[in-house]
Design a protein around this motif. Structure first.
Motif, PDB file in Angstrom:
ATOM      1  N   SER A 323       0.758  -1.189   0.177  1.00 18.84           N
ATOM      2  CA  SER A 323      -0.043  -0.019  -0.037  1.00 18.84           C
ATOM      3  C   SER A 323       0.783   1.229   0.025  1.00 18.84           C
ATOM      4  O   SER A 323       0.509   2.137  -0.660  1.00 18.84           O
ATOM      5  N   GLU A 324       1.953   1.323   0.813  1.00 20.94           N
ATOM      6  CA  GLU A 324       2.772   2.310   0.778  1.00 20.94           C
ATOM      7  C   GLU A 324       3.521   2.651  -0.249  1.00 20.94           C
ATOM      8  O   GLU A 324       3.714   3.778  -1.079  1.00 20.94           O
ATOM      9  N   ILE A 325       3.976   1.266  -1.079  1.00 19.41           N
ATOM     10  CA  ILE A 325       4.728   1.523  -2.249  1.00 19.41           C
ATOM     11  C   ILE A 325       3.685   1.923  -3.385  1.00 19.41           C
ATOM     12  O   ILE A 325       4.050   2.892  -4.342  1.00 19.41           O
ATOM     13  N   ALA A 326       2.498   1.737  -3.464  1.00 16.07           N
ATOM     14  CA  ALA A 326       1.441   2.117  -4.499  1.00 16.07           C
ATOM     15  C   ALA A 326       1.243   3.755  -4.184  1.00 16.07           C
ATOM     16  O   ALA A 326       1.111   4.412  -5.299  1.00 16.07           O
ATOM     17  N   SER A 327       1.097   4.163  -3.019  1.00 18.50           N
ATOM     18  CA  SER A 327       1.069   5.448  -2.727  1.00 18.50           C
ATOM     19  C   SER A 327       2.321   6.434  -3.233  1.00 18.50           C
ATOM     20  O   SER A 327       1.910   7.510  -3.814  1.00 18.50           O
ATOM     21  N   THR A 328       3.286   5.639  -2.858  1.00 23.04           N
ATOM     22  CA  THR A 328       4.635   6.609  -3.164  1.00 23.04           C
ATOM     23  C   THR A 328       4.823   6.568  -4.794  1.00 23.04           C
ATOM     24  O   THR A 328       5.142   7.581  -5.222  1.00 23.04           O
ATOM     25  N   ALA A 329       4.563   5.645  -5.321  1.00 23.93           N
ATOM     26  CA  ALA A 329       4.688   5.406  -6.717  1.00 23.93           C
ATOM     27  C   ALA A 329       3.529   6.371  -7.326  1.00 23.93           C
ATOM     28  O   ALA A 329       3.657   6.953  -8.567  1.00 23.93           O
ATOM     29  N   ARG A 330       2.115   6.526  -6.810  1.00 26.18           N
ATOM     30  CA  ARG A 330       1.271   7.484  -7.465  1.00 26.18           C
ATOM     31  C   ARG A 330       1.690   8.862  -7.471  1.00 26.18           C
ATOM     32  O   ARG A 330       1.748   9.532  -8.296  1.00 26.18           O
ATOM     33  N   ASN A 331       2.437   9.127  -6.095  1.00 30.61           N
ATOM     34  CA  ASN A 331       3.046  10.613  -5.853  1.00 30.61           C
ATOM     35  C   ASN A 331       4.017  10.864  -7.118  1.00 30.61           C
ATOM     36  O   ASN A 331       3.953  11.959  -7.552  1.00 30.61           O
ATOM     37  N   ILE A 332       4.915  10.118  -7.158  1.00 28.49           N
ATOM     38  CA  ILE A 332       6.047   9.824  -8.132  1.00 28.49           C
ATOM     39  C   ILE A 332       5.392  10.296  -9.621  1.00 28.49           C
ATOM     40  O   ILE A 332       5.685  11.053 -10.318  1.00 28.49           O
ATOM     41  N   SER A 349      -1.622  28.542 -21.645  1.00 23.85           N
ATOM     42  CA  SER A 349      -1.873  29.783 -20.439  1.00 23.85           C
ATOM     43  C   SER A 349      -0.495  29.325 -19.547  1.00 23.85           C
ATOM     44  O   SER A 349      -0.049  28.106 -19.425  1.00 23.85           O
ATOM     45  N   ASP A 350      -0.025  30.247 -18.726  1.00 24.27           N
ATOM     46  CA  ASP A 350       1.004  30.002 -17.756  1.00 24.27           C
ATOM     47  C   ASP A 350       0.362  29.491 -16.279  1.00 24.27           C
ATOM     48  O   ASP A 350       1.329  29.247 -15.303  1.00 24.27           O
ATOM     49  N   ILE A 351      -0.958  29.403 -16.310  1.00 20.62           N
ATOM     50  CA  ILE A 351      -1.424  28.722 -15.404  1.00 20.62           C
ATOM     51  C   ILE A 351      -0.988  27.435 -14.764  1.00 20.62           C
ATOM     52  O   ILE A 351      -1.178  26.295 -15.904  1.00 20.62           O
ATOM     53  N   ILE A 352      -0.785  27.010 -13.634  1.00 19.08           N
ATOM     54  CA  ILE A 352      -0.160  25.618 -13.113  1.00 19.08           C
ATOM     55  C   ILE A 352      -1.353  25.182 -12.598  1.00 19.08           C
ATOM     56  O   ILE A 352      -1.913  25.598 -11.651  1.00 19.08           O
ATOM     57  N   PRO A 353      -1.805  23.689 -12.941  1.00 15.48           N
ATOM     58  CA  PRO A 353      -2.927  23.073 -12.285  1.00 15.48           C
ATOM     59  C   PRO A 353      -2.722  23.097 -10.801  1.00 15.48           C
ATOM     60  O   PRO A 353      -1.525  22.888 -10.561  1.00 15.48           O
ATOM     61  N   ALA A 354      -3.666  23.472 -10.093  1.00 15.11           N
ATOM     62  CA  ALA A 354      -3.526  23.573  -8.527  1.00 15.11           C
ATOM     63  C   ALA A 354      -4.328  22.557  -7.890  1.00 15.11           C
ATOM     64  O   ALA A 354      -5.370  22.222  -8.378  1.00 15.11           O
ATOM     65  N   GLY A 355      -4.244  22.371  -6.593  1.00 14.83           N
ATOM     66  CA  GLY A 355      -5.073  21.317  -5.988  1.00 14.83           C
ATOM     67  C   GLY A 355      -4.897  20.034  -6.328  1.00 14.83           C
ATOM     68  O   GLY A 355      -5.620  18.885  -5.676  1.00 14.83           O
ATOM     69  N   VAL A 356      -3.683  19.545  -6.859  1.00 18.56           N
ATOM     70  CA  VAL A 356      -3.498  18.308  -7.059  1.00 18.56           C
ATOM     71  C   VAL A 356      -2.545  17.799  -6.000  1.00 18.56           C
ATOM     72  O   VAL A 356      -1.372  18.605  -5.832  1.00 18.56           O
ATOM     73  N   ALA A 357      -2.864  16.739  -5.095  1.00 19.98           N
ATOM     74  CA  ALA A 357      -2.054  16.666  -3.971  1.00 19.98           C
ATOM     75  C   ALA A 357      -0.812  15.833  -4.335  1.00 19.98           C
ATOM     76  O   ALA A 357      -0.922  14.865  -5.127  1.00 19.98           O
ATOM     77  N   ILE A 358       0.203  16.316  -3.935  1.00 18.01           N
ATOM     78  CA  ILE A 358       1.766  15.663  -4.086  1.00 18.01           C
ATOM     79  C   ILE A 358       2.140  15.556  -2.898  1.00 18.01           C
ATOM     80  O   ILE A 358       3.494  15.309  -3.051  1.00 18.01           O
ATOM     81  N   GLY A 359       1.683  15.624  -1.961  1.00 15.54           N
ATOM     82  CA  GLY A 359       2.376  15.206  -0.493  1.00 15.54           C
ATOM     83  C   GLY A 359       3.225  16.622  -0.076  1.00 15.54           C
ATOM     84  O   GLY A 359       3.889  16.180   0.900  1.00 15.54           O
ATOM     85  N   ASP A 360       3.013  17.633  -0.504  1.00 18.72           N
ATOM     86  CA  ASP A 360       3.668  18.931   0.036  1.00 18.72           C
ATOM     87  C   ASP A 360       2.856  19.995   0.069  1.00 18.72           C
ATOM     88  O   ASP A 360       2.764  20.688  -0.928  1.00 18.72           O
ATOM     89  N   ALA A 361       2.541  20.722   1.203  1.00 17.22           N
ATOM     90  CA  ALA A 361       1.739  21.782   1.476  1.00 17.22           C
ATOM     91  C   ALA A 361       2.371  23.001   0.755  1.00 17.22           C
ATOM     92  O   ALA A 361       1.616  23.966   0.132  1.00 17.22           O
ATOM     93  N   ASN A 362       3.752  23.088   1.044  1.00 19.14           N
ATOM     94  CA  ASN A 362       4.332  24.309   0.662  1.00 19.14           C
ATOM     95  C   ASN A 362       4.343  24.527  -0.740  1.00 19.14           C
ATOM     96  O   ASN A 362       3.972  25.614  -1.392  1.00 19.14           O
ATOM     97  N   THR A 363       4.520  23.248  -1.524  1.00 17.57           N
ATOM     98  CA  THR A 363       4.688  23.342  -2.999  1.00 17.57           C
ATOM     99  C   THR A 363       3.136  23.867  -3.369  1.00 17.57           C
ATOM    100  O   THR A 363       3.113  24.847  -4.536  1.00 17.57           O
ATOM    101  N   ASP A 364       2.274  23.406  -2.814  1.00 21.10           N
ATOM    102  CA  ASP A 364       1.077  23.572  -3.291  1.00 21.10           C
ATOM    103  C   ASP A 364       0.457  25.241  -3.188  1.00 21.10           C
ATOM    104  O   ASP A 364      -0.272  25.769  -3.677  1.00 21.10           O
ATOM    105  N   GLN A 365       1.005  25.500  -2.005  1.00  9.55           N
ATOM    106  CA  GLN A 365       0.977  27.226  -1.576  1.00  9.55           C
ATOM    107  C   GLN A 365       1.485  28.119  -2.803  1.00  9.55           C
ATOM    108  O   GLN A 365       1.505  28.973  -3.317  1.00  9.55           O
ATOM    109  N   VAL A 366       2.953  27.412  -2.996  1.00  5.09           N
ATOM    110  CA  VAL A 366       3.757  28.249  -4.214  1.00  5.09           C
ATOM    111  C   VAL A 366       2.922  28.235  -5.343  1.00  5.09           C
ATOM    112  O   VAL A 366       3.052  29.248  -6.091  1.00  5.09           O
ATOM    113  N   ILE A 367       2.290  27.001  -5.841  1.00  2.00           N
ATOM    114  CA  ILE A 367       1.816  27.012  -7.075  1.00  2.00           C
ATOM    115  C   ILE A 367       0.453  28.089  -7.196  1.00  2.00           C
ATOM    116  O   ILE A 367      -0.117  28.751  -8.266  1.00  2.00           O
TER     117      ILE A 367
END
Length: 793
Positions: A323-332, A349-367
């Motif tokens: 399960s952990e391998i699947a979750s990690t592979a999905r994030n990758i 457009s220069d807009i980057i897709p937002a709200g896609v969980a990648i496991g890092d809140a700081n990166t989401d805020q920067v996007i």
């Protein structure tokens, strides 16, 4: 001596009296000014004000509470100050206002022309216009159509020749029918009349203006005012227009367009995210289909559909790791998708897709911050170019954030890969325990693991696509309407009270200023104070100005003029109280002719004679004699003063003329006008004449020549006991008077020289009106006016 406050008060009183003396002129100017103000208000184009209030929503502020220090220093909404300024600029942008003008068709206006001014018909115009050309062409047209309604179905059209319809010759108009196609330089058009109460009136004159949208946008950018308080997110919109309903519609439409623009901006981010998810779903679906097909094939070939239950029990130990391998592979995998999307060169457009969980809140805020900067830059580009310094700065910030995002994704991917490797090693260790399991079971486990990974990713993307679809329809407008546009429908300009006050001030100010300036530059003398301040010479009195018909004072006379001469006589007697046993010789002179010298001489002599004293009036001004005219003597005598001086055989009594109406008044006229008056007056016969009559009269009054013009008076000045120097009010220049009179007084060339002000106007320029007993007692011969009442003394 008068105190300074008293002198100041006297100056103020004189200034007030000066202006009051012209009250008729001032009143006339005030009436004219108020009439002009009334005319202006009657025909001016009024402006009406409309106001609207909106509140700008800020999602950041709703999630973040400021500190106590921030609230006390800059206010609750201090963090949003720049955002509020940006929103104000957006509301006043050319794009939004242009949309408002086009939506409301403000570039097409209809006016009803009157005899003096025209009136705009905003709602329900009598004539509607439709064009065959595209809006892109019509929006640049700038022209005017002049119409005269001839009947319910026809109208006349005129060219613009700089004349109003009232001045146009109908024969020069072209007749059209409503609904017919009219050819113009910018395309064909059709005019259709309104129906019912709004139908065009037969005989009415209409003007239809088609303006360039660009010009109207420039105008409304200046006219729409937006204000806010420091630290507040509430905006107050104000617009002044010639039609109150138009102002209300414009503000409401502007707020509506602003909200549409904000919603479009938010939806752009959501659409970009949805597009990204759809693309990935398609790819994951294909990969999952391949895995399922491979599993199906292997199961059919290897017979993996039925496995030993013991293998299932052995696999439970590794389920958590899988399960952990699947979750990690999905994030990758998600990170790979994002990196691939960011690196694409064909992005719209220069807009980057937002709200896609990648496991890092700081990166989401920067996007999220990156997308906000992109939206802000795109908003500025609506009214600017790529060369705008603000746009350049935003582009730099966007590039920096994009690089930061790429680095973060790279770091996150590396970290996730390390975690995946660690989990894989742990899983291999556990799988070593299952080395005794059949090969088919291990193959089935590998296939199942791949299916789980792909299926988990597929379900996750389906969930995110549904969230984006729901969010797309749930975004709220950025501007909350606190108060819709409202107008009291009362004009705010021109302000009636201000116009009338300005008219009153203008009507008062212009004449008062002219009177004041005229008084400042005026070098004439008008009152006693002017004369006393200018010359340090004894003042004997003043004579009021009277009608030319009333030349002489009478024996029974209650007029101010008669009283003035009585006062002058009393003052002269006081000055000559040391002259006893002979006649008091009073000489009358002036600076220039026409100052009332002869008038003063005759009236003074007449007044003294009426008091019971004998008077001899000698006309020594042998150049321009006037005494007989003043006295009303029609018969000119054959002999006079000049004849006596020139003819030694004549006796003094032979040139004396008796006054017919006053037995106490005798006259020696000037006689024949000689060619050499000055030489004649130097003759000893003049002294002989005065010596002869000294013992025969109580007073000898000599009317002499003007000392500022000729020297005749100075030749006989030694014979006088006193000189009365006549100064004409409102005539003599004070500089000339000072130049002539002061040396004569200082050098004592005129014995006992005194000043007399003649022709004083009661109340004129604030001078005169001292009394002479005016109103003291009653004139028994005076007739009362109809409005006067009997008063007991």
């Amino acid at each position: 001596m008068d105190s300074k406050p008293s002198a100041k008060s006297n100056e103020i009183r004189q200034s007030v009296e000066l202006f009051l003396s012209y009250w008729k002129i001032i009143l006339f100017c005030v009436v004219v000014a108020i009439f002009l103000g009334f005319t202006y208000l009657r025909y001016a184009t009024y402006e009406y004000s409309a106001n609207a209030t909106i509140k700008i929503r800020d999602e950041k502020q709703s999630k973040k509470l400021p500190s106590i220090g921030e609230m006390s220093a800059e206010g609750l909404f201090s963090d949003g100050t720049n955002k509020i300024k940006d929103e104000i600029e957006t509301l006043q942008s050319r794009t939004l206002i242009s949309n408002v003008v086009k939506n409301l068709k403000l570039h097409i206006r209809c006016f009803a022309e009157g005899s003096i001014k025209e009136r705009e018909i905003y709602r329900n115009p009598p004539v509607k216009i439709d064009f065959f050309a595209n809006d892109s062409v019509i929006h640049f047209v700038d022209t005017t159509l002049y119409l005269k309604v001839k009947s319910p179905t026809q109208f006349l059209a005129f060219k613009n020749e700089g004349k109003s319809l009232l001045d146009r010759d109908e024969t020069k108009g072209k007749l059209y029918s409503f609904g017919s196609r009219i050819k113009t330089g910018f395309g064909d058009m059709v005019l259709t009349p309104s129906s019912g109460n709004h139908a065009p009136i037969v005989g009415s004159n209409l003007k239809i203006t088609i303006s360039s949208v660009s010009k109207l946008v420039n105008s409304y950018q200046k006219k729409i005012k937006i204000s806010t308080e420091t630290g507040s997110s509430v905006l107050h919109l104000t617009l002044n227009e010639s039609n109150s309903y138009k102002a209300v519609d414009i503000l409401n439409e502007l707020v509506s367009e602003y909200n549409k623009d904000v919603l479009n901006e938010k939806e752009a981010v959501i659409k970009a995210t949805s597009e990204f998810i759809d693309n990935r779903l398609k790819q994951v679906s294909e990969e999952l289909e391949k895995v399922d097909y491979t599993a199906e094939t292997i199961q059919k070939k290897q017979g993996l559909t039925a496995l030993d239950s013991r293998a299932d029990l052995n696999l439970q130990t590794g389920q958590q790791l899988q399960s952990e391998i699947a979750s990690t592979a999905r994030n990758i995998q998600i990170i790979d998708y994002l990196q691939e999307d960011i690196s694409r060169t064909d992005r719209t457009s220069d807009i980057i897709p937002a709200g896609v969980a990648i496991g890092d809140a700081n990166t989401d805020q920067v996007i999220k911050n990156h997308n906000e900067l992109v939206a802000r830059r795109d908003n500025l580009l609506k009214n600017s170019t790529e060369r705008n310094p603000v746009v350049i700065q935003l582009n730099n910030q966007i590039s920096a954030l994009k690089l930061n995002i790429q680095n973060s994704l790279k770091n996150i991917k590396s970290s996730s890969q390390l975690t995946l490797n660690s989990l894989s090693r742990e899983n291999n260790r556990i799988q070593g325990r299952l080395s005794t399991a059949p090969t088919k079971q291990r193959q089935f486990r590998d296939i199942t693991r791949q299916q789980n990974i792909k299926e988990s990713l597929y379900l996750y993307l389906l969930e995110k696509r549904e969230e984006s679809a729901i969010k797309l329809g749930m975004d709220s407008p950025n501007a909350k309407i606190v108060d819709s546009a409202f107008s009291s429908h009362k004009p705010v300009a021109p302000n009636t009270m201000i116009v009338y006050i300005a008219s009153l001030l203008f009507g008062l100010g212009i004449p008062i200023a002219l009177i004041y300036i005229s008084d400042l530059i005026n070098t004439k003398l008008y009152r006693k104070d002017d004369l006393v301040d200018l010359l340090d010479i004894p003042y004997i009195g003043d004579v009021p100005r009277t009608s030319k018909k009333q030349k002489l004072v009478k024996k029974v006379d209650y007029s101010p003029k008669a009283e003035a001469f009585r006062i002058i006589k009393s003052n002269l007697d006081f000055m000559l109280r040391d002259v006893k046993g002979r006649a008091k010789k009073i000489f009358i002179t002036s600076t220039i002719p026409q100052e009332g010298k002869s008038h003063t001489s005759t009236n003074l002599a007449t007044s003294i004679a009426h008091s019971g004293k004998t008077v001899l009036l000698i006309e020594t001004d042998i150049r321009v004699p006037k005494i007989l005219d003043y006295l009303g003597v029609d018969e000119q005598p054959n002999q006079g003063l000049s004849d006596f001086i020139a003819d030694p055989s004549l006796k003094p009594q032979s040139v004396v003329l008796k006054h017919k109406e006053n037995e106490l008044l005798d006259i020696i006229p000037s006689g024949t006008i000689p060619p050499n008056p000055s030489e004649l007056l130097m003759n000893d016969r003049v002294v002989e004449l005065f010596k002869y009559f000294e013992d025969k009269y109580d007073y000898i009054i000599a009317d002499t020549s003007a000392v500022g013009i000729v020297s005749d008076t100075l030749l006989i000045s030694h014979l006088a006991d006193t000189f009365v120097y006549v100064v004409s009010a409102a005539k003599i220049d004070r500089r000339l008077l000072q130049h002539v009179a002061v040396p004569l007084y200082n050098e004592k060339r005129l014995p006992r020289m005194t000043m007399l002000l003649n022709g004083v106007r009661s109340g004129k320029k604030g001078y005169g009106g001292y009394g002479y007993g005016y109103g003291y007692g009653n004139n028994p011969n005076k007739k009362k006016k109809w409005y006067e009442f009997y008063k007991k003394s």
